[in-house]
Design a protein around this motif. Sequence first.
Motif, PDB file in Angstrom:
ATOM      1  N   SER A 213     -57.752  65.952 -24.196  1.00 14.34           N
ATOM      2  CA  SER A 213     -58.675  65.279 -25.095  1.00 14.34           C
ATOM      3  C   SER A 213     -59.881  64.724 -24.342  1.00 14.34           C
ATOM      4  O   SER A 213     -59.765  64.266 -23.206  1.00 14.34           O
ATOM      5  N   PRO A 214     -61.030  64.755 -24.977  1.00 11.59           N
ATOM      6  CA  PRO A 214     -62.217  64.206 -24.331  1.00 11.59           C
ATOM      7  C   PRO A 214     -62.234  62.671 -24.361  1.00 11.59           C
ATOM      8  O   PRO A 214     -63.093  62.043 -23.789  1.00 11.59           O
ATOM      9  N   HIS A 215     -61.263  62.061 -25.031  1.00 12.90           N
ATOM     10  CA  HIS A 215     -61.246  60.604 -25.114  1.00 12.90           C
ATOM     11  C   HIS A 215     -60.774  59.973 -23.815  1.00 12.90           C
ATOM     12  O   HIS A 215     -60.024  60.566 -23.067  1.00 12.90           O
ATOM     13  N   THR A 216     -61.229  58.780 -23.595  1.00 12.88           N
ATOM     14  CA  THR A 216     -60.767  58.002 -22.461  1.00 12.88           C
ATOM     15  C   THR A 216     -60.235  56.682 -22.983  1.00 12.88           C
ATOM     16  O   THR A 216     -60.777  55.620 -22.711  1.00 12.88           O
ATOM     17  N   MET A 217     -59.154  56.775 -23.736  1.00 10.00           N
ATOM     18  CA  MET A 217     -58.631  55.605 -24.432  1.00 10.00           C
ATOM     19  C   MET A 217     -58.267  54.438 -23.514  1.00 10.00           C
ATOM     20  O   MET A 217     -58.596  53.307 -23.818  1.00 10.00           O
ATOM     21  N   PRO A 218     -57.564  54.697 -22.391  1.00 16.66           N
ATOM     22  CA  PRO A 218     -57.226  53.564 -21.535  1.00 16.66           C
ATOM     23  C   PRO A 218     -58.474  52.833 -21.021  1.00 16.66           C
ATOM     24  O   PRO A 218     -58.464  51.613 -20.879  1.00 16.66           O
ATOM     25  N   LEU A 219     -59.530  53.589 -20.774  1.00 15.45           N
ATOM     26  CA  LEU A 219     -60.778  52.973 -20.332  1.00 15.45           C
ATOM     27  C   LEU A 219     -61.375  52.114 -21.455  1.00 15.45           C
ATOM     28  O   LEU A 219     -61.806  50.975 -21.235  1.00 15.45           O
ATOM     29  N   GLU A 220     -61.378  52.641 -22.636  1.00 18.02           N
ATOM     30  CA  GLU A 220     -61.839  51.862 -23.797  1.00 18.02           C
ATOM     31  C   GLU A 220     -60.985  50.606 -23.944  1.00 18.02           C
ATOM     32  O   GLU A 220     -61.490  49.516 -24.217  1.00 18.02           O
ATOM     33  N   PHE A 221     -59.679  50.793 -23.781  1.00  9.50           N
ATOM     34  CA  PHE A 221     -58.774  49.672 -23.964  1.00  9.50           C
ATOM     35  C   PHE A 221     -59.095  48.540 -22.992  1.00  9.50           C
ATOM     36  O   PHE A 221     -59.085  47.365 -23.353  1.00  9.50           O
ATOM     37  N   LYS A 222     -59.398  48.918 -21.761  1.00 14.84           N
ATOM     38  CA  LYS A 222     -59.742  47.938 -20.739  1.00 14.84           C
ATOM     39  C   LYS A 222     -60.950  47.104 -21.198  1.00 14.84           C
ATOM     40  O   LYS A 222     -60.989  45.890 -21.022  1.00 14.84           O
ATOM     41  N   ALA A 223     -61.930  47.794 -21.781  1.00 17.36           N
ATOM     42  CA  ALA A 223     -63.120  47.094 -22.261  1.00 17.36           C
ATOM     43  C   ALA A 223     -62.759  46.156 -23.414  1.00 17.36           C
ATOM     44  O   ALA A 223     -63.207  45.008 -23.464  1.00 17.36           O
ATOM     45  N   LEU A 224     -61.930  46.633 -24.322  1.00 16.10           N
ATOM     46  CA  LEU A 224     -61.533  45.807 -25.468  1.00 16.10           C
ATOM     47  C   LEU A 224     -60.714  44.602 -24.995  1.00 16.10           C
ATOM     48  O   LEU A 224     -60.865  43.486 -25.508  1.00 16.10           O
ATOM     49  N   LYS A 225     -59.873  44.835 -24.016  1.00 15.91           N
ATOM     50  CA  LYS A 225     -59.039  43.759 -23.475  1.00 15.91           C
ATOM     51  C   LYS A 225     -59.925  42.667 -22.869  1.00 15.91           C
ATOM     52  O   LYS A 225     -59.691  41.476 -23.056  1.00 15.91           O
ATOM     53  N   SER A 226     -60.955  43.110 -22.158  1.00 16.94           N
ATOM     54  CA  SER A 226     -61.872  42.151 -21.570  1.00 16.94           C
ATOM     55  C   SER A 226     -62.588  41.340 -22.664  1.00 16.94           C
ATOM     56  O   SER A 226     -62.792  40.132 -22.533  1.00 16.94           O
ATOM     57  N   LEU A 227     -62.937  42.009 -23.747  1.00 14.51           N
ATOM     58  CA  LEU A 227     -63.591  41.299 -24.858  1.00 14.51           C
ATOM     59  C   LEU A 227     -62.613  40.334 -25.533  1.00 14.51           C
ATOM     60  O   LEU A 227     -63.015  39.267 -26.017  1.00 14.51           O
ATOM     61  N   HIS A 228     -61.346  40.678 -25.550  1.00 17.08           N
ATOM     62  CA  HIS A 228     -60.313  39.770 -26.066  1.00 17.08           C
ATOM     63  C   HIS A 228     -60.256  38.507 -25.190  1.00 17.08           C
ATOM     64  O   HIS A 228     -60.244  37.383 -25.701  1.00 17.08           O
ATOM     65  N   GLU A 229     -60.258  38.717 -23.885  1.00 18.25           N
ATOM     66  CA  GLU A 229     -60.184  37.581 -22.964  1.00 18.25           C
ATOM     67  C   GLU A 229     -61.368  36.645 -23.143  1.00 18.25           C
ATOM     68  O   GLU A 229     -61.245  35.439 -22.996  1.00 18.25           O
ATOM     69  N   GLN A 230     -62.509  37.223 -23.493  1.00 20.70           N
ATOM     70  CA  GLN A 230     -63.719  36.410 -23.661  1.00 20.70           C
ATOM     71  C   GLN A 230     -63.876  35.857 -25.079  1.00 20.70           C
ATOM     72  O   GLN A 230     -64.845  35.169 -25.375  1.00 20.70           O
ATOM     73  N   GLY A 231     -62.961  36.217 -25.956  1.00 19.82           N
ATOM     74  CA  GLY A 231     -62.993  35.666 -27.315  1.00 19.82           C
ATOM     75  C   GLY A 231     -63.914  36.391 -28.280  1.00 19.82           C
ATOM     76  O   GLY A 231     -64.198  35.903 -29.373  1.00 19.82           O
ATOM     77  N   ALA A 232     -64.389  37.576 -27.879  1.00 19.81           N
ATOM     78  CA  ALA A 232     -65.308  38.309 -28.770  1.00 19.81           C
ATOM     79  C   ALA A 232     -64.556  39.065 -29.849  1.00 19.81           C
ATOM     80  O   ALA A 232     -65.105  39.380 -30.903  1.00 19.81           O
ATOM     81  N   LEU A 233     -63.302  39.391 -29.579  1.00 21.53           N
ATOM     82  CA  LEU A 233     -62.447  40.047 -30.571  1.00 21.53           C
ATOM     83  C   LEU A 233     -61.028  39.625 -30.251  1.00 21.53           C
ATOM     84  O   LEU A 233     -60.765  39.092 -29.178  1.00 21.53           O
ATOM     85  N   LYS A 234     -60.124  39.846 -31.210  1.00 13.25           N
ATOM     86  CA  LYS A 234     -58.730  39.544 -30.906  1.00 13.25           C
ATOM     87  C   LYS A 234     -57.875  40.794 -31.018  1.00 13.25           C
ATOM     88  O   LYS A 234     -57.877  41.463 -32.050  1.00 13.25           O
ATOM     89  N   LEU A 235     -57.170  41.087 -29.944  1.00 12.11           N
ATOM     90  CA  LEU A 235     -56.240  42.216 -29.916  1.00 12.11           C
ATOM     91  C   LEU A 235     -54.844  41.698 -30.226  1.00 12.11           C
ATOM     92  O   LEU A 235     -54.412  40.720 -29.632  1.00 12.11           O
ATOM     93  N   THR A 236     -54.162  42.356 -31.121  1.00  7.42           N
ATOM     94  CA  THR A 236     -52.748  42.048 -31.339  1.00  7.42           C
ATOM     95  C   THR A 236     -51.949  43.277 -30.948  1.00  7.42           C
ATOM     96  O   THR A 236     -52.140  44.350 -31.521  1.00  7.42           O
ATOM     97  N   VAL A 237     -51.081  43.125 -29.963  1.00  5.46           N
ATOM     98  CA  VAL A 237     -50.312  44.275 -29.490  1.00  5.46           C
ATOM     99  C   VAL A 237     -48.811  44.008 -29.544  1.00  5.46           C
ATOM    100  O   VAL A 237     -48.018  44.809 -29.068  1.00  5.46           O
ATOM    101  N   GLY A 238     -48.453  42.877 -30.136  1.00  8.53           N
ATOM    102  CA  GLY A 238     -47.037  42.561 -30.278  1.00  8.53           C
ATOM    103  C   GLY A 238     -46.761  42.229 -31.737  1.00  8.53           C
ATOM    104  O   GLY A 238     -47.417  42.761 -32.629  1.00  8.53           O
ATOM    105  N   GLN A 239     -45.820  41.320 -31.942  1.00  8.53           N
ATOM    106  CA  GLN A 239     -45.473  40.973 -33.315  1.00  8.53           C
ATOM    107  C   GLN A 239     -46.406  39.910 -33.860  1.00  8.53           C
ATOM    108  O   GLN A 239     -46.972  39.118 -33.127  1.00  8.53           O
ATOM    109  N   CYS A 240     -46.567  39.931 -35.169  1.00 10.09           N
ATOM    110  CA  CYS A 240     -47.326  38.880 -35.831  1.00 10.09           C
ATOM    111  C   CYS A 240     -46.343  37.785 -36.243  1.00 10.09           C
ATOM    112  O   CYS A 240     -45.184  38.073 -36.510  1.00 10.09           O
ATOM    113  N   ASP A 241     -46.811  36.545 -36.278  1.00  9.88           N
ATOM    114  CA  ASP A 241     -45.890  35.431 -36.590  1.00  9.88           C
ATOM    115  C   ASP A 241     -45.509  35.443 -38.058  1.00  9.88           C
ATOM    116  O   ASP A 241     -46.296  35.795 -38.899  1.00  9.88           O
TER     117      ASP A 241
END
Length: 319
Positions: A291-319
């Motif tokens: 695939s031409p996608h680079t999902m893990p690389l994208e994920f790294k960017a999204l994760k960084s934005l999560h850390e900075q509070g620009a978006l919220k990633l949920t990767v586990g259970q919801c309460d």
Amino acid sequence: GAEVVINGSLSPAVVDRSNESIKHNIQPASSKWRHNQTLSLRIRKQILKFLDAEKDISVLKGTLKPGDIIHYIFDRDSTMNVSQNLYELLPRTSPLKNKHFGTCAIVGNSGVLLNSGCGQEIDAHSFVIRCNLAPVQEYARDVGLKTDLVTMNPSVIQRAFEDLVNATWREKLLQRLHSLNGSILWIPAFMARGGKERVEWVNELILKHHVNVRTAYPSLRLLHAVRGYWLTNKVHIKRPTTGLLMYTLATRFCNEIYLYGFWPFPLDQNQNPVKYHYYDSLKYGYTSQASPHTMPLEFKALKSLHEQGALKLTVGQCD
Ligand code: CTP
């Protein structure tokens, strides 16, 4: 304005099955995460320099006519003619015109959603975006039902609806489309020549059966604009995934953005196996070399934005 820092070195897009999930542990934890309004606004402004989601979400009727010739974005030498059906289905005005939402959910298709119990939380958002016509009914507890916009790569017709070989599959697709009940159906029709017939079949089905959906066909410049934006932030994406496209568009009309089902790794944070999709048996190899996608690389960017509070990633259970 100041640059958004999306840190991390550029790693190859290959999934490392041994410790990738540990490296991607999400911090801060769900309960500690806070939205960073200032940063979100800055990102919106920056993205607006490259694209305008209100315009680029769809080509409008006024800008094309039947018979016009379009060069596919990824296959520049191949062309298509704007058919009468496609023309009919082009929106007159942007489906996002003057739209603003307090909170939006973007639901990716990772198997990490299974047993998450996130359905209610997802449905509580003002605007819910889903990808590739993923099924919801059977998974409602984990993924919810509300759908305001759903994407459909032409390849979905092949992968999930057997290329409509017989009446049963045509009926299945028709039922799925009817269930959208007025939401936006976003079809990247001008990306790759492989989707030509599939787009036409879907268009025909929608018109023939008066399906109640608001069709949208992304602009010819969207892909390059999105890639341009991420490039200036040092995220070198060959071909942005649907999920990343949706986030980039959503910054325009969503105040807070919550991502679910983004987890392009075969193990979860507790080292348990994760399906590539929550609803089918597609395998991980699909994301790496082929695939031409680079999902893990994208994920790294999204994760960084999560850390900075620009978006919220949920990767586990919801309460
Ligand atoms: N996704 C993810 N982890 C997975 C599967 C999907 O993060 N294991 C995200 C990606 O952003 C992806 C989106 O969820 O774009 C929708 O998933 P899918 O329908 O699988 O997208 P793709 O098949 O990759 O299609 P596309 O080429 O449209 O991105």
